[in-house]
Design a protein around this motif. Sequence first.
Motif, PDB file in Angstrom:
ATOM      1  N   ILE A  16      -0.574   3.221  -9.649  1.00  0.00           N
ATOM      2  CA  ILE A  16      -1.654   4.165  -9.943  1.00  0.00           C
ATOM      3  C   ILE A  16      -1.122   5.330 -10.780  1.00  0.00           C
ATOM      4  O   ILE A  16      -1.746   5.740 -11.769  1.00  0.00           O
ATOM      5  CB  ILE A  16      -2.320   4.661  -8.642  1.00  0.00           C
ATOM      6  CG1 ILE A  16      -3.118   3.509  -8.010  1.00  0.00           C
ATOM      7  CG2 ILE A  16      -3.228   5.861  -8.900  1.00  0.00           C
ATOM      8  CD1 ILE A  16      -3.620   3.787  -6.611  1.00  0.00           C
ATOM      9  N   VAL A  17       0.028   5.842 -10.422  1.00  0.00           N
ATOM     10  CA  VAL A  17       0.620   6.953 -11.180  1.00  0.00           C
ATOM     11  C   VAL A  17       0.995   6.500 -12.592  1.00  0.00           C
ATOM     12  O   VAL A  17       0.746   7.212 -13.569  1.00  0.00           O
ATOM     13  CB  VAL A  17       1.837   7.540 -10.426  1.00  0.00           C
ATOM     14  CG1 VAL A  17       2.587   8.535 -11.287  1.00  0.00           C
ATOM     15  CG2 VAL A  17       1.376   8.199  -9.132  1.00  0.00           C
ATOM     16  N   THR A  40      -2.154   6.033 -14.713  1.00  0.00           N
ATOM     17  CA  THR A  40      -2.694   7.351 -15.053  1.00  0.00           C
ATOM     18  C   THR A  40      -1.877   7.985 -16.177  1.00  0.00           C
ATOM     19  O   THR A  40      -2.439   8.559 -17.120  1.00  0.00           O
ATOM     20  CB  THR A  40      -2.706   8.261 -13.812  1.00  0.00           C
ATOM     21  OG1 THR A  40      -3.470   7.618 -12.785  1.00  0.00           O
ATOM     22  CG2 THR A  40      -3.297   9.617 -14.129  1.00  0.00           C
ATOM     23  N   VAL A  97       0.828  -1.211   0.000  1.00  0.00           N
ATOM     24  CA  VAL A  97       0.000   0.000   0.000  1.00  0.00           C
ATOM     25  C   VAL A  97       0.859   1.256   0.000  1.00  0.00           C
ATOM     26  O   VAL A  97       0.510   2.259  -0.618  1.00  0.00           O
ATOM     27  CB  VAL A  97      -0.978  -0.016   1.203  1.00  0.00           C
ATOM     28  CG1 VAL A  97      -1.659   1.328   1.396  1.00  0.00           C
ATOM     29  CG2 VAL A  97      -2.019  -1.104   1.015  1.00  0.00           C
ATOM     30  N   THR A  98       1.987   1.217   0.667  1.00  0.00           N
ATOM     31  CA  THR A  98       2.842   2.406   0.726  1.00  0.00           C
ATOM     32  C   THR A  98       3.936   2.395  -0.337  1.00  0.00           C
ATOM     33  O   THR A  98       4.636   3.383  -0.491  1.00  0.00           O
ATOM     34  CB  THR A  98       3.501   2.535   2.113  1.00  0.00           C
ATOM     35  OG1 THR A  98       4.305   1.369   2.364  1.00  0.00           O
ATOM     36  CG2 THR A  98       2.462   2.698   3.196  1.00  0.00           C
ATOM     37  N   ILE A 140       1.697   0.097  -4.912  1.00  0.00           N
ATOM     38  CA  ILE A 140       0.360   0.497  -5.350  1.00  0.00           C
ATOM     39  C   ILE A 140       0.320   1.961  -5.790  1.00  0.00           C
ATOM     40  O   ILE A 140      -0.198   2.253  -6.873  1.00  0.00           O
ATOM     41  CB  ILE A 140      -0.710   0.160  -4.289  1.00  0.00           C
ATOM     42  CG1 ILE A 140      -0.847  -1.369  -4.199  1.00  0.00           C
ATOM     43  CG2 ILE A 140      -2.051   0.801  -4.625  1.00  0.00           C
ATOM     44  CD1 ILE A 140      -1.772  -1.858  -3.110  1.00  0.00           C
ATOM     45  N   PRO A 141       0.854   2.917  -5.009  1.00  0.00           N
ATOM     46  CA  PRO A 141       0.864   4.305  -5.524  1.00  0.00           C
ATOM     47  C   PRO A 141       1.646   4.443  -6.833  1.00  0.00           C
ATOM     48  O   PRO A 141       1.237   5.184  -7.730  1.00  0.00           O
ATOM     49  CB  PRO A 141       1.524   5.103  -4.394  1.00  0.00           C
ATOM     50  CG  PRO A 141       1.326   4.277  -3.180  1.00  0.00           C
ATOM     51  CD  PRO A 141       1.342   2.850  -3.642  1.00  0.00           C
ATOM     52  N   LEU A 142       2.747   3.719  -6.954  1.00  0.00           N
ATOM     53  CA  LEU A 142       3.524   3.749  -8.188  1.00  0.00           C
ATOM     54  C   LEU A 142       2.685   3.261  -9.358  1.00  0.00           C
ATOM     55  O   LEU A 142       2.668   3.885 -10.426  1.00  0.00           O
ATOM     56  CB  LEU A 142       4.784   2.882  -8.044  1.00  0.00           C
ATOM     57  CG  LEU A 142       5.599   2.651  -9.312  1.00  0.00           C
ATOM     58  CD1 LEU A 142       6.211   3.960  -9.802  1.00  0.00           C
ATOM     59  CD2 LEU A 142       6.675   1.620  -9.053  1.00  0.00           C
ATOM     60  N   HIS A 154       3.674  -1.517 -14.086  1.00  0.00           N
ATOM     61  CA  HIS A 154       2.241  -1.353 -14.319  1.00  0.00           C
ATOM     62  C   HIS A 154       1.709  -2.359 -15.340  1.00  0.00           C
ATOM     63  O   HIS A 154       0.519  -2.646 -15.363  1.00  0.00           O
ATOM     64  CB  HIS A 154       1.944   0.064 -14.823  1.00  0.00           C
ATOM     65  CG  HIS A 154       2.316   0.262 -16.252  1.00  0.00           C
ATOM     66  ND1 HIS A 154       3.630   0.462 -16.646  1.00  0.00           N
ATOM     67  CD2 HIS A 154       1.573   0.250 -17.375  1.00  0.00           C
ATOM     68  CE1 HIS A 154       3.652   0.583 -17.965  1.00  0.00           C
ATOM     69  NE2 HIS A 154       2.422   0.461 -18.425  1.00  0.00           N
TER      70      HIS A 154
END
Length: 175
Positions: free
Chosen positions: A34-35, A38, A26-27, A30-32, A115
């Motif tokens: 999502i970016v 996008t 989660v830290t 996952i943020p990577l 991704h």
Amino acid sequence: MDFLVKLAEGFIGMFQQGGETFVGLVTGIIPLLIVLITAINALIRIVGEERIDRLARKSTKNIILRYTLFPVLAVFFLTNPMAYTFGKFLPEKQKPAFYDSAVSFVHPITGLFPHANPAELFVYLGVSAGITTLGLSLGPLAIRFFLVGVIVILIRGIVTEIITTRMMKAKGLEL
């Protein structure tokens, strides 16, 4: 009694370790992801779906590009499993070979572009854990993984296309 205590501690410890792994995802990844997703979607919209369609049709005319550039673009932009839809640009006799190439590339791309296949990222992360334990950089590993993947998908695509063509001829199907 000590056996039962150790068993209970081991049981709950397994879930604690799972929780720590989850928090790490989660830290971290996952943020990577999502970016990256996008950014890829934005790039497709900026370039235009029509242009991507034209590029796909042009790149499939040449056998080398058909089983290198085309699967790489499909996996990079559409990710696994949507990448296989790029096969719609190909004649029937080339679809099995494209699928073979694309499905063979979803692992080698993860080192540079996680991704593309986040569900199978654990394969790359398992290998990379050993490399980082040795104190080595992951960059060369990711690049080699990618390049070897491109060579493998080219070979697989050409061989599968030859096999498909022979099987279609043997069955009397239209090429």
